[in-house]
Design a protein around this motif. Sequence first.
Motif, mmCIF file in Angstrom:
data_model
loop_
_atom_site.group_PDB
_atom_site.id
_atom_site.type_symbol
_atom_site.label_atom_id
_atom_site.label_comp_id
_atom_site.label_asym_id
_atom_site.label_seq_id
_atom_site.Cartn_x
_atom_site.Cartn_y
_atom_site.Cartn_z
ATOM 1 N N ASP A 99 -22.072 -1.484 -70.881
ATOM 2 C CA ASP A 99 -20.944 -2.300 -70.425
ATOM 3 C C ASP A 99 -19.659 -1.581 -70.810
ATOM 4 O O ASP A 99 -19.338 -1.437 -71.997
ATOM 5 C CB ASP A 99 -21.027 -3.677 -71.096
ATOM 6 C CG ASP A 99 -19.909 -4.618 -70.656
ATOM 7 O OD1 ASP A 99 -18.936 -4.146 -70.035
ATOM 8 O OD2 ASP A 99 -20.011 -5.817 -70.972
ATOM 9 N N SER A 100 -18.916 -1.119 -69.818
ATOM 10 C CA SER A 100 -17.723 -0.310 -70.092
ATOM 11 C C SER A 100 -16.619 -1.089 -70.791
ATOM 12 O O SER A 100 -15.675 -0.486 -71.320
ATOM 13 C CB SER A 100 -17.182 0.285 -68.782
ATOM 14 O OG SER A 100 -16.791 -0.755 -67.891
ATOM 15 N N SER A 101 -16.737 -2.415 -70.826
ATOM 16 C CA SER A 101 -15.720 -3.225 -71.501
ATOM 17 C C SER A 101 -16.110 -3.577 -72.932
ATOM 18 O O SER A 101 -15.358 -4.238 -73.641
ATOM 19 C CB SER A 101 -15.477 -4.521 -70.719
ATOM 20 O OG SER A 101 -16.619 -5.362 -70.776
ATOM 21 N N ASP A 102 -17.277 -3.134 -73.360
ATOM 22 C CA ASP A 102 -17.812 -3.538 -74.659
ATOM 23 C C ASP A 102 -18.133 -2.295 -75.491
ATOM 24 O O ASP A 102 -19.051 -1.536 -75.168
ATOM 25 C CB ASP A 102 -19.075 -4.380 -74.448
ATOM 26 C CG ASP A 102 -19.653 -4.927 -75.740
ATOM 27 O OD1 ASP A 102 -19.198 -4.514 -76.826
ATOM 28 O OD2 ASP A 102 -20.569 -5.768 -75.653
ATOM 29 N N LYS A 120 -19.827 -2.462 -64.942
ATOM 30 C CA LYS A 120 -18.772 -3.490 -65.011
ATOM 31 C C LYS A 120 -17.382 -2.843 -65.064
ATOM 32 O O LYS A 120 -16.503 -3.241 -65.834
ATOM 33 C CB LYS A 120 -18.987 -4.403 -66.221
ATOM 34 C CG LYS A 120 -20.384 -5.017 -66.278
ATOM 35 C CD LYS A 120 -20.572 -5.937 -67.452
ATOM 36 C CE LYS A 120 -22.014 -6.437 -67.530
ATOM 37 N NZ LYS A 120 -22.262 -7.347 -68.652
ATOM 38 N N TYR A 121 -17.204 -1.815 -64.219
ATOM 39 C CA TYR A 121 -15.946 -1.067 -64.241
ATOM 40 C C TYR A 121 -14.787 -1.846 -63.644
ATOM 41 O O TYR A 121 -13.649 -1.378 -63.669
ATOM 42 C CB TYR A 121 -16.131 0.271 -63.509
ATOM 43 C CG TYR A 121 -15.307 1.387 -64.105
ATOM 44 C CD1 TYR A 121 -15.574 1.838 -65.402
ATOM 45 C CD2 TYR A 121 -14.275 1.980 -63.387
ATOM 46 C CE1 TYR A 121 -14.825 2.851 -65.957
ATOM 47 C CE2 TYR A 121 -13.520 3.000 -63.943
ATOM 48 C CZ TYR A 121 -13.796 3.426 -65.237
ATOM 49 O OH TYR A 121 -13.038 4.426 -65.803
ATOM 50 N N LEU A 163 -13.891 -4.508 -65.003
ATOM 51 C CA LEU A 163 -13.266 -5.074 -66.202
ATOM 52 C C LEU A 163 -12.475 -3.996 -66.932
ATOM 53 O O LEU A 163 -12.669 -2.794 -66.718
ATOM 54 C CB LEU A 163 -14.346 -5.647 -67.140
ATOM 55 C CG LEU A 163 -15.283 -6.703 -66.548
ATOM 56 C CD1 LEU A 163 -16.324 -7.121 -67.578
ATOM 57 C CD2 LEU A 163 -14.495 -7.907 -66.060
ATOM 58 N N ASP A 164 -11.586 -4.420 -67.812
ATOM 59 C CA ASP A 164 -10.801 -3.460 -68.588
ATOM 60 C C ASP A 164 -11.694 -2.750 -69.594
ATOM 61 O O ASP A 164 -12.473 -3.398 -70.299
ATOM 62 C CB ASP A 164 -9.679 -4.179 -69.340
ATOM 63 C CG ASP A 164 -8.638 -4.758 -68.387
ATOM 64 O OD1 ASP A 164 -8.478 -4.179 -67.289
ATOM 65 O OD2 ASP A 164 -8.009 -5.767 -68.740
ATOM 66 N N PRO A 165 -11.603 -1.416 -69.683
ATOM 67 C CA PRO A 165 -12.441 -0.688 -70.638
ATOM 68 C C PRO A 165 -12.001 -0.961 -72.077
ATOM 69 O O PRO A 165 -10.850 -1.327 -72.320
ATOM 70 C CB PRO A 165 -12.222 0.775 -70.257
ATOM 71 C CG PRO A 165 -10.874 0.801 -69.613
ATOM 72 C CD PRO A 165 -10.729 -0.517 -68.908
ATOM 73 N N PHE A 166 -12.917 -0.802 -72.995
ATOM 74 C CA PHE A 166 -12.560 -0.993 -74.401
ATOM 75 C C PHE A 166 -11.635 0.133 -74.853
ATOM 76 O O PHE A 166 -11.636 1.229 -74.281
ATOM 77 C CB PHE A 166 -13.827 -1.050 -75.273
ATOM 78 C CG PHE A 166 -14.602 0.236 -75.358
ATOM 79 C CD1 PHE A 166 -14.288 1.209 -76.302
ATOM 80 C CD2 PHE A 166 -15.670 0.481 -74.500
ATOM 81 C CE1 PHE A 166 -15.011 2.385 -76.390
ATOM 82 C CE2 PHE A 166 -16.398 1.656 -74.589
ATOM 83 C CZ PHE A 166 -16.057 2.625 -75.534
#
Length: 651
Positions: A514-517, A550-551, A553-556
């Motif tokens: 998950d690119s946001s996590d 999940k790109y 969403l905002d990346p971490f």
Amino acid sequence: MAGVSGRTGVRVVVVGDRGTGKSSLISTAATETFPETVQPVLPPTRLPADFYPDRVPVTIIDTSSSLEHRAKLAEELKRADAVVLTYSCDNANLSRPITFWLHELRRLEVRAPVIVVGCKLDLRDEHQRMSLEQVMSPIMQQFREIETCIECSAASQIQVPDVFYYAQKAVLHPTAPLFDQETQTLKPRCIRALKRIFILCDRDMDGALSDAELNEFQVQCFNAPLQPAEIVGVKRVVQEKLPDGVNHLGLTLSGFLFLHALFIEKGRLETTWTVLRKFGYDDAIKLSGSFLPVPAKRAPDQSVELTSESLEFLKRVFNLFDIDNDGALRHDDLDDLFSTAPESPWQEAPYRDAAERTAMGALSLNGFLSEWALMTLLDPASSLANLIYIGYAGDPSSALRATRRRSLDRKKRQTERNVFQCVVFGPKNAGKSSLLTSFLGSNMECVVANSNYRPFSGNYTSTVDESYATNGIDELQGTRKTLILREIPEDRFKKFLSNKQSLAACDAAMFAYDSSDELSWRRATELLVEVARQGEETGFGVPCLLVATKYDLDPFPMAAQDSAKVCQEMGIESPIPVSVKSGDLNNLFSRIIRAAEHPHLSIPETETGRKHKQYRQLVNHSLMLFSVGAAIAVVGLAAYRTYAARKNTSS
């Protein structure tokens, strides 16, 4: 020597209460003489191969019913091919000992057929006589494992050989796979096999066996032709009981099935079994291994694929069963296609829902061929068997091929494979299952443009078992490859790697996160390192790709820096950003194919592996320098000796 069923012997265990005549029965069968005295438990007794027509020897095991011998009894029963259960005909209460022993056999989980035998027939009180049918009918309704019942007398030499003949017959020609005693009908798998045999014998494909075709069938199975009067008699029997079993062309399929049901009802099971075995079937009514020349995989990094010949056959079959020409096979079409196989092979995992289907649940040609590719990869023997079941008439050895070893592909920096398997790793909630779902329908270069693209579902369910998705990928140069995605749930990751050859079967590995996590990213890199380490230790290194899901969403924070550092250190490409929700898969599946087609690239290296590689290179370099130095020394010594020899000559 093996008999008609391929068996080299039949082991019969005799059980029953004390004093029911077990030992006398065995002794009389073997010697054809009633013994005046007999020891309590006989040693194993062998009836030679020529004792019965099937020419398979029978070994008879006598047993004791005493409590102190129960462990030995249980051991013998587990090895039994058939069980003879004896009772004494002079016992007023016959059902009690019979039901006791039948319950005991079930408790011990004995799967062998049971022959119930009434011994001491000569001692029965005729005034209290109950027929065998009256005694056994309710018991046989309750215990379906009973194959048959018979009464005998060792003292009077009545039906003693028949006891072990029926026991042998129950093993060599069992009823259970063929016939349902309760409904008095052929079982589905038997019907399917006989239907295939009928179609194979119907040479002119007119839906009936002519007199000539019946004769050819008779010769093939029984090595003897039918006389014209016999053929007339067979068709008359069928027509009297089943009018549509015969038409003006000959014996129909329904008539063919009726005949075999009639044989079985009359106790002539050997007739149907002879037919089945002549056409390659085993006791489970599946093609036996000797009829399935599956290509041998000499190494774990080889796989098995369909040949171009079998692929062309499957395309023709698809078009034949696509009755409405809509480019898809519905459930009924598939049922019809596999009606000559033991069962439809794709109704259960891992094949169910593993390929592209239409909105109505029908299987497209692409999905059809992809299912076959998956089955061939996972179970080549089943794939070859099903090809033969549905009518493949070519040389079975030409239907499948073993691929070149992937380690050799890596050395040659190219592969000849047409089917690639990619394992999908990743932490929970990384979107692995969503990627597999989106893959079913992504057989175009741009997924968004594909009308079969499966939309994103926001409902999350953690995957418990491994699952597969398979589809065809069109390459830019016009070729077509099949990609198989195999999802490994995080909970099963350690179990997967516990098999040291697990990576040998993989053409590529994908690590989704998950690119946001940030935690998801860290866990994915841990999995990547473990896979890389195992690849280095076993020699089965595999091209790896990181996939940032999940790109949308905002990346971490620090995502770009962290990923760049890891990819640079391990020598693989930057993560591929995808968003199943927005339908942007960034040509992911084509990129997996390209990675698999270049097996020498994108193989991650750990720090330890890199040091070992540098050490090997240093050793090889040193050995090369040593070899060069040694060669120079040898040449110099030879030159010196030549010079010295010339100098001595001139002196």
